[in-house]
Design an enzyme around this catalytic site. Structure first.
Site, short mmCIF file in Angstrom:
data_model
loop_
_atom_site.label_atom_id
_atom_site.label_comp_id
_atom_site.label_asym_id
_atom_site.label_seq_id
_atom_site.Cartn_x
_atom_site.Cartn_y
_atom_site.Cartn_z
NE ARG A 9 5.47 -1.86 -2.45
CZ ARG A 9 5.61 -3.16 -1.57
NH1 ARG A 9 6.34 -2.87 -0.52
NH2 ARG A 9 4.88 -4.12 -1.95
CG HIS A 45 3.44 -7.54 -4.66
ND1 HIS A 45 4.14 -7.71 -5.58
CD2 HIS A 45 3.24 -6.42 -4.12
CE1 HIS A 45 4.46 -6.33 -5.98
NE2 HIS A 45 3.75 -5.52 -4.83
CE LYS A 90 -1.55 -1.89 -0.80
NZ LYS A 90 -1.62 -1.78 -2.11
CE1 TYR A 125 8.61 -3.20 -9.54
CE2 TYR A 125 6.75 -4.59 -8.68
CZ TYR A 125 7.52 -3.37 -8.77
OH TYR A 125 7.22 -2.48 -7.53
NE ARG A 164 1.98 -1.70 -0.06
CZ ARG A 164 2.24 -2.84 -0.07
NH1 ARG A 164 2.32 -3.36 1.39
NH2 ARG A 164 1.79 -4.03 -0.72
#
Length: 428
Positions: A355, A378, A284, A387, A260
């Protein structure tokens, strides 16, 4: 610290020309123009400081230019920026400094200044008067034309109709704010009906009669770029300059590792383990995860770090090209991506598009969804499941031919599924 705690005074600076160095750098770095540059060139500012003369006392500590703050609020709305992101854009983005006639080394302001400005804007009828001034100048400049005669009506109802009757048709410069955009029609009509009911002009509230626009969760597709466009994007920076080598390294990290924008900006020199061939990424939730350092990524980073870049004490991998050298921010990463798109002849894209492109390429190469989730780091498989929509090869095996319209010798057989009744074709 909130600016409203102090007594501020107005120091008009209207008509100030954009500094020549700011003009030169802004034109060179954004040859295709941006929304901020267009606002400055076409409108020369929507307001002047004299329009805000009654907002501030004559005595007190000199405050920031209210016309500049109003311009920032407009750009903030067009580009979908928070107060922090807008203040950061003023500090880092050349086109914002150009739009507000600022020197390149101007440090900008604290993000709380924007909240204070909006508090002043909400007092009395200031917002309506400011809107009238802006619309009048937009009509003079050309990007606004009326589509209804209701614009001459008076009062709040007339102003609402006039706002809905103008169309802003500025040029599109990509990103989330393409040209000057108007308000959502449904929201505008409901607001008008709510006011008419409160004001007693209609006997009942009719807001329920305006339907909402239908929307569904996860109804969009991840938009990846084809490999040839990724290659053009990576080849766009000028490797003959330190800034170009830095931009190339940033784009390579984004495109090959799927980081990111904020994660790329947060990289530190100590995060790169050259011997083990790994890169520690702060994701994150303050999670630190290690990714393999691909050969292409290592070459791009080594070329930037050893290619005559700035010598400074900063521990960040990616720093600004001019002193005082500071770590890049997420806004700067987006600006680098947009600048590369301009050079490559592509519409301006965000860093997150790279990404999506990596995930789509891995999936189409035959990797299962769990592996895509591991590469993108993730925490939930639901984040990766989106996806599955772009895995055409896998989806093709699930598609059933419709037996009607040319398929003879088949009949439809009811089939009960977990989601309800369906049909399948069976030869008879």
């Amino acid at each position: 610290m909130q600016l409203s705690r102090f007594l501020l005074s107005l120091r008009p600076r209207s008509g100030e020309q954009v500094p020549s160095l700011t003009v030169q750098v802004a034109r060179a770095s954004n040859p295709g123009g941006t929304t901020a540059i267009w606002v400055r060139d076409r409108l020369d500012g929507l307001w002047c400081d004299e329009d805000f003369a009654d907002w501030y006392p004559r005595d007190g500590r000199p405050g920031l230019s209210p016309a500049q703050l109003a311009t920032v609020c407009v750009l903030q709305f067009l580009l979908g920026l928070s107060d922090r992101q807008a203040a950061e854009a003023v500090r880092c983005r050349i086109d914002f400094k150009y739009a507000m006639a600022m020197e390149l080394d101007d440090p900008g302001f604290h993000h709380s200044v924007l909240a204070d400005f909006r508090d002043r804007l909400a007092q009395g009828d200031r917002a309506d008067r400011l809107l009238d001034l802006a619309l009048a100048r937009l009509k003079e400049a050309g990007p606004v034309r009326e589509r209804t005669a209701a614009g001459s009506a008076g009062g709040v109802a007339g102003r609402a109709a006039r706002c809905a009757g103008h169309r802003l048709h500025g040029p599109a410069h990509g990103g989330r704010g393409q040209g000057l955009v108007g308000e959502i029609p449904g929201t505008a009509v409901r607001s008008l009906l709510r006011y008419l009911h409160v004001d007693g002009r209609i006997p009942a509230s009719l807001t329920g009669a305006v339907p909402s626009v239908a929307g569904w969760r996860l109804d969009s597709l991840p938009r990846g770029l084809p490999p040839q466009q990724i290659s053009a994007l990576l080849a766009a920076p000028d490797l003959g300059t330190p800034a170009g080598r830095r931009d190339r390294a940033v784009l390579t990290v984004l495109a090959r590792l799927g980081l990111r924008g904020a994660e790329a900006a947060a990289l530190r020199l100590s995060d790169i383990d050259w011997h083990a061939g790994e890169i520690a990424v702060r994701g994150k939730g303050s999670r630190i995860e290690r990714l393999p350092r691909m050969a292409e990524v290592g070459e791009a980073l080594a070329g930037y770090l050893t290619g005559g870049g700035p010598r400074c004490s900063a521990t960040a991998v990616f720093v600004t090209a001019r002193a005082p050298y500071q770590a890049l921010t997420g806004t700067c990463i987006r600006a680098i991506t947009g600048r590369a798109c301009d050079r490559a002849g592509l519409p301006r894209l965000g860093a997150h598009r790279l990404r999506h492109s990596l995930a789509t390429a891995i999936l189409r190469a035959g990797a299962p969804l769990p592996e895509v989730g591991q590469v993108l780091r993730h925490r939930s498989q639901l984040s990766t499941a989106v996806y599955a929509k772009v895995d055409h090869a896998a989806l093709r095996t699930l598609a059933q031919p419709w037996p009607e319209g040319g398929l003879r010798g088949f009949t439809r057989v009811p089939l009960r599924t977990p989601s309800g009744l369906a049909c399948r074709a069976r030869r008879v």
